[in-house]
Motif scaffolding. Structure first.
Motif, mmCIF file in Angstrom:
data_model
loop_
_atom_site.group_PDB
_atom_site.id
_atom_site.type_symbol
_atom_site.label_atom_id
_atom_site.label_comp_id
_atom_site.label_asym_id
_atom_site.label_seq_id
_atom_site.Cartn_x
_atom_site.Cartn_y
_atom_site.Cartn_z
ATOM 1 N N GLN A 133 -94.028 11.191 -11.838
ATOM 2 C CA GLN A 133 -93.397 9.931 -11.450
ATOM 3 C C GLN A 133 -91.891 9.987 -11.679
ATOM 4 O OE1 GLN A 133 -93.570 6.622 -14.046
ATOM 5 N NE2 GLN A 133 -93.834 5.118 -12.408
ATOM 6 N N LEU A 143 -97.316 9.422 -16.431
ATOM 7 C CA LEU A 143 -97.850 9.055 -15.122
ATOM 8 C C LEU A 143 -97.604 10.182 -14.127
ATOM 9 C CD1 LEU A 143 -96.670 5.340 -14.703
ATOM 10 C CD2 LEU A 143 -99.018 6.113 -14.997
ATOM 11 N N GLU A 148 -98.016 10.979 -9.807
ATOM 12 C CA GLU A 148 -98.127 10.300 -8.516
ATOM 13 C C GLU A 148 -98.540 11.281 -7.430
ATOM 14 O OE1 GLU A 148 -94.982 6.600 -8.957
ATOM 15 O OE2 GLU A 148 -94.477 8.279 -7.616
ATOM 16 N N ARG A 178 -98.454 11.302 -3.144
ATOM 17 C CA ARG A 178 -98.116 10.670 -1.855
ATOM 18 C C ARG A 178 -99.223 11.015 -0.868
ATOM 19 N NH1 ARG A 178 -93.932 12.668 0.715
ATOM 20 N NH2 ARG A 178 -93.174 10.748 1.665
ATOM 21 N N GLY A 227 -107.484 7.399 -9.982
ATOM 22 C CA GLY A 227 -106.173 6.768 -9.930
ATOM 23 C C GLY A 227 -106.258 5.455 -9.184
ATOM 24 N N VAL A 245 -100.587 2.095 -5.902
ATOM 25 C CA VAL A 245 -99.613 1.202 -6.529
ATOM 26 C C VAL A 245 -98.564 0.682 -5.548
ATOM 27 C CG1 VAL A 245 -99.898 2.191 -8.817
ATOM 28 C CG2 VAL A 245 -98.201 3.182 -7.265
ATOM 29 N N GLU A 275 -94.779 3.321 0.976
ATOM 30 C CA GLU A 275 -93.372 3.600 1.230
ATOM 31 C C GLU A 275 -92.837 2.785 2.398
ATOM 32 O OE1 GLU A 275 -92.724 7.787 1.447
ATOM 33 O OE2 GLU A 275 -93.298 8.114 -0.645
ATOM 34 N N VAL A 288 -98.790 5.511 -2.180
ATOM 35 C CA VAL A 288 -98.637 6.269 -3.418
ATOM 36 C C VAL A 288 -99.727 5.874 -4.399
ATOM 37 C CG1 VAL A 288 -97.098 6.812 -5.343
ATOM 38 C CG2 VAL A 288 -96.147 6.420 -3.052
ATOM 39 N N ALA A 289 -100.419 6.885 -4.906
ATOM 40 C CA ALA A 289 -101.424 6.689 -5.950
ATOM 41 C C ALA A 289 -100.867 7.167 -7.278
ATOM 42 C CB ALA A 289 -102.702 7.444 -5.617
ATOM 43 N N GLN A 290 -101.208 6.463 -8.355
ATOM 44 C CA GLN A 290 -100.793 6.847 -9.698
ATOM 45 C C GLN A 290 -102.005 7.188 -10.543
ATOM 46 O OE1 GLN A 290 -98.367 3.934 -11.652
ATOM 47 N NE2 GLN A 290 -96.487 4.564 -10.623
ATOM 48 N N SER A 326 -102.841 7.746 -14.615
ATOM 49 C CA SER A 326 -102.326 7.606 -15.977
ATOM 50 C C SER A 326 -102.742 8.792 -16.831
ATOM 51 C CB SER A 326 -102.849 6.312 -16.609
ATOM 52 O OG SER A 326 -102.404 5.181 -15.892
#
Length: 390
Positions: A66, A215, A217, A219, A262, A265, A268, A281-283, A285
């Protein structure tokens, strides 16, 4: 005499054969013709049944941190300390000391700035006393209104400004001294290291690059139709309470298929001109499992740079039909077998085709018999013999 008789018999037989052949050619025997009856082809059908189905979006992307930054020095000097963790792949925590630069020169600057502050404070105190004395003398001996010079007001302002300037110089000297200790701005990991012990650095030199370990990420490209099935929390039409869709990431890592969970969040917000896709975009943790025990950490590591398959959990849709892929004809048509066992071609709205299935949104009625095999090119109105697929 006997030979002539035999010749006559032979000629007679030949003539009789020729005559018989001519009669057969001119009047051939007529075979009784049977009328040809075309049997309707046998086709397999299924009954249309609407379902409640959760849509999923399949895509792929590459894992990235991230936050990733270059570590740059704000002062010059020789390196006196490099943390053992400051190596490629090393982990560190926020505020950990990564690199130290010789502070002797900056300690001297702080001491000199402190001395100048003390001198300016002394000058200001002295000037305040003289200004007070000037006011008292004017009250006793002066007449009329005193001028600012009589009361030493400009001199007092000068001393105050001098003290403020020296205090700012002290702050700057302390800031430079603080910059000799380069500390981690977040929990993270080292990607590259470009310096070594004892090396002389100039202001602005790059020490290496680091990235956040809290974090990760990914795409993920999604086409505009499938995007309508995905909850993205940063859309203006979404309320603040809407959570992003869950995502299951998978990849072959360390010799086996591993999965990570994930959540979407943000998007774009722009459609790529070349692909027609929108990036969301996925995050994930704690991608390195640093908050769990050693066993959990080994099983949950999601390395930066890994290509992963993503399955995004979409919304639930009501009244859709899941059909075999063979049921869909050209131009998004479906062959329906009516009550008279005749083919009727219907146009349908296709939501998605995946593997051996096609998902239809509109164009069908519950209970209709849908032809799934038996004819490659069905014709409107032709008769068939339907058989329900088991």
């Amino acid at each position: 005499m006997k030979a002539r008789k035999q010749l006559f018999i032979a000629l007679f037989v030949i003539m009789a054969g020729i005559v018989a052949a001519m009669i057969i050619v001119r009047m051939p025997p007529q075979a009784e013709q049977q009328p040809q009856v075309a049997e309707p082809p046998v086709v397999q059908t299924i009954t249309a049944q609407p379902q409640r189905l959760q849509m999923t979006v399949q895509t792929r992307g590459r894992v990235r941190a991230q936050t990733e930054i270059e570590v740059i020095t704000g002062v010059s000097g020789n390196i006196t300390h490099v943390a053992p963790a400051f190596v490629s792949g090393g982990f560190f925590k926020k505020e950990d000391l990564l690199v130290s630069i010789d502070p002797a020169e900056y300690d001297l600057r702080v001491a000199q700035a402190q001395a100048r502050v003390m001198e300016a404070q002394y000058q200001l105190t002295r000037e305040e006393a003289e200004a007070e004395q000037a006011r008292q003398e004017w009250r006793q001996l002066g007449e009329g209104n005193p001028s600012p010079l009589n009361l030493r007001i400009p001199q007092l302002k000068e001393k105050k400004a001098k003290l403020a300037a020296e205090q700012e110089e002290l702050k700057n000297a302390r800031l430079l001294r603080q910059r000799t200790e380069i500390r981690a701005p977040f929990n993270g990991r080292v990607r590259t290291k470009t310096i070594g012990m004892g090396q002389y650095l100039n202001t602005g030199d790059v020490l290496g690059s680091i990235y956040s370990s809290d974090l990760a990420e990914v795409r993920l490209p999604v086409n505009t139709q499938e995007l309508s099935w995905v909850d993205v929390p940063d859309w203006p039409s979404r309320s603040a309470a809407v959570k992003g869709a869950e995502v299951i990431l998978s990849a072959n890592y360390r010799g086996e298929i591993q999965t990570w969970r994930g959540r979407i969040v943000r998007s774009e917000g722009a459609v790529d001109e070349k692909t027609g896709m929108v990036m969301i975009v996925a995050q994930v943790s704690d991608p390195f499992g640093l908050r769990g025990n050693e066993q959990d950490r080994a099983a949950s590591i999601l390395p930066v740079g890994l290509y992963v398959e993503a399955s995004i959990e979409g919304r639930w849709l009501e009244g859709v039909y899941v059909l075999p892929a063979g049921a869909l004809l050209q131009d998004d048509r479906i062959a329906i077998v009516d009550q008279d066992n005749r083919v009727r071609l219907h146009h349908v709205t296709v939501l998605k085709q995946v593997h051996e299935q096609v998902i239809v949104k509109e164009g069908l009625t519950p209970g209709e018999r849908i032809m799934v095999s038996g004819l490659l090119h069905p014709v409107e109105g032709m008769s068939v013999v339907p058989k329900e697929r088991p």
